[in-house]
Design a protein around this motif. Sequence first.
Motif, PDB file in Angstrom:
ATOM      1  N   SER A 117       0.838  -1.195   0.000  1.00  0.00           N
ATOM      2  CA  SER A 117       0.000   0.000   0.000  1.00  0.00           C
ATOM      3  C   SER A 117       0.877   1.250   0.000  1.00  0.00           C
ATOM      4  CB  SER A 117      -0.947  -0.012   1.201  1.00  0.00           C
ATOM      5  OG  SER A 117      -0.209  -0.065   2.401  1.00  0.00           O
ATOM      6  N   PRO A 139      -1.900   8.105  -1.697  1.00  0.00           N
ATOM      7  CA  PRO A 139      -2.705   8.292  -2.914  1.00  0.00           C
ATOM      8  C   PRO A 139      -1.946   8.963  -4.065  1.00  0.00           C
ATOM      9  CG  PRO A 139      -3.862   9.113  -0.979  1.00  0.00           C
ATOM     10  CD  PRO A 139      -2.496   8.743  -0.519  1.00  0.00           C
ATOM     11  N   LYS A 149      -4.782   5.588 -10.720  1.00  0.00           N
ATOM     12  CA  LYS A 149      -5.355   5.765  -9.390  1.00  0.00           C
ATOM     13  C   LYS A 149      -4.681   4.747  -8.474  1.00  0.00           C
ATOM     14  CE  LYS A 149      -9.906   5.946  -7.165  1.00  0.00           C
ATOM     15  NZ  LYS A 149      -9.713   4.963  -6.084  1.00  0.00           N
ATOM     16  N   PRO A 168      -4.339   2.117  -5.810  1.00  0.00           N
ATOM     17  CA  PRO A 168      -5.332   1.262  -5.141  1.00  0.00           C
ATOM     18  C   PRO A 168      -5.237   1.396  -3.623  1.00  0.00           C
ATOM     19  CG  PRO A 168      -3.481  -0.044  -5.925  1.00  0.00           C
ATOM     20  CD  PRO A 168      -3.252   1.353  -6.432  1.00  0.00           C
ATOM     21  N   ARG A 169      -6.343   1.117  -2.976  1.00  0.00           N
ATOM     22  CA  ARG A 169      -6.379   1.235  -1.524  1.00  0.00           C
ATOM     23  C   ARG A 169      -6.139  -0.114  -0.861  1.00  0.00           C
ATOM     24  NH1 ARG A 169     -11.279   4.523   0.769  1.00  0.00           N
ATOM     25  NH2 ARG A 169     -12.148   5.348  -1.122  1.00  0.00           N
ATOM     26  N   GLU A 170      -5.778  -0.046   0.393  1.00  0.00           N
ATOM     27  CA  GLU A 170      -5.580  -1.271   1.172  1.00  0.00           C
ATOM     28  C   GLU A 170      -6.836  -2.139   1.090  1.00  0.00           C
ATOM     29  OE1 GLU A 170      -3.490   0.162   4.761  1.00  0.00           O
ATOM     30  OE2 GLU A 170      -3.916  -1.860   5.492  1.00  0.00           O
ATOM     31  N   ASP A 192      -7.854  -3.615  -1.612  1.00  0.00           N
ATOM     32  CA  ASP A 192      -8.172  -3.793  -3.037  1.00  0.00           C
ATOM     33  C   ASP A 192      -7.374  -4.964  -3.606  1.00  0.00           C
ATOM     34  OD1 ASP A 192      -9.763  -1.588  -2.938  1.00  0.00           O
ATOM     35  OD2 ASP A 192      -8.448  -0.279  -4.119  1.00  0.00           O
ATOM     36  N   LYS A 249      -0.308  -3.379   3.828  1.00  0.00           N
ATOM     37  CA  LYS A 249       0.888  -2.724   4.362  1.00  0.00           C
ATOM     38  C   LYS A 249       2.072  -3.686   4.320  1.00  0.00           C
ATOM     39  CE  LYS A 249      -0.900   0.559   7.766  1.00  0.00           C
ATOM     40  NZ  LYS A 249      -2.280   0.170   8.129  1.00  0.00           N
TER      41      LYS A 249
END
Length: 167
Positions: free
Chosen positions: A46, A49, A125, A127-129, A131, A153
């Motif tokens: 992760s 942004p 974009k 990606p978020r944790e 995803d 993480k």
Amino acid sequence: MKKITLNLVLSLLSLVFATQINAVTHDHEGQYDMETISVDNPWVRSAPPNAPILGAFMEISNHSDGNIKLLSANTKGYKRLELHKTVFQGGMMKMIKQDFMSIPAHGKLTLKPGSWHIMMIQPKKVPREGDSVVIKLVFDNGLSKTIYAKVRKGRAMDSKKMMHHQH
Ligand SMILES: [Cu+2]
């Protein structure tokens, strides 16, 4: 009347036969693929942004009698993906682009922070944790494998190792 029935039976038979061949071929390909290469614990570290790059990691096992090379990795939503290796050179940690990654016969290559990794460059974009990132791996023996890497993480240990090398 009889001829029509016979024709019908014949075409039905050939249909069944064709379907069976198809099923067998599919099954065989699936088994072959599973026996040759397996990928375990794929993940993406992760990042904030605005991160320009992301690292993807995994264990690639080669169950065949021959050496296999990973030639490229592809995914949507990034400028490009590169095969990288982090090395300690001239007192610095450097990421060096590689033409391929070798997975020895009946061996394993571990992609991990501070070592071999797939560099995902310029995400549209980040990606978020939690995803999943879909990555297609292309090997030199004609096989390709699509994997789903979970964004999480890095372990504290990984960052410590990196810090240790950097200072
Ligand atoms: Cu890199």
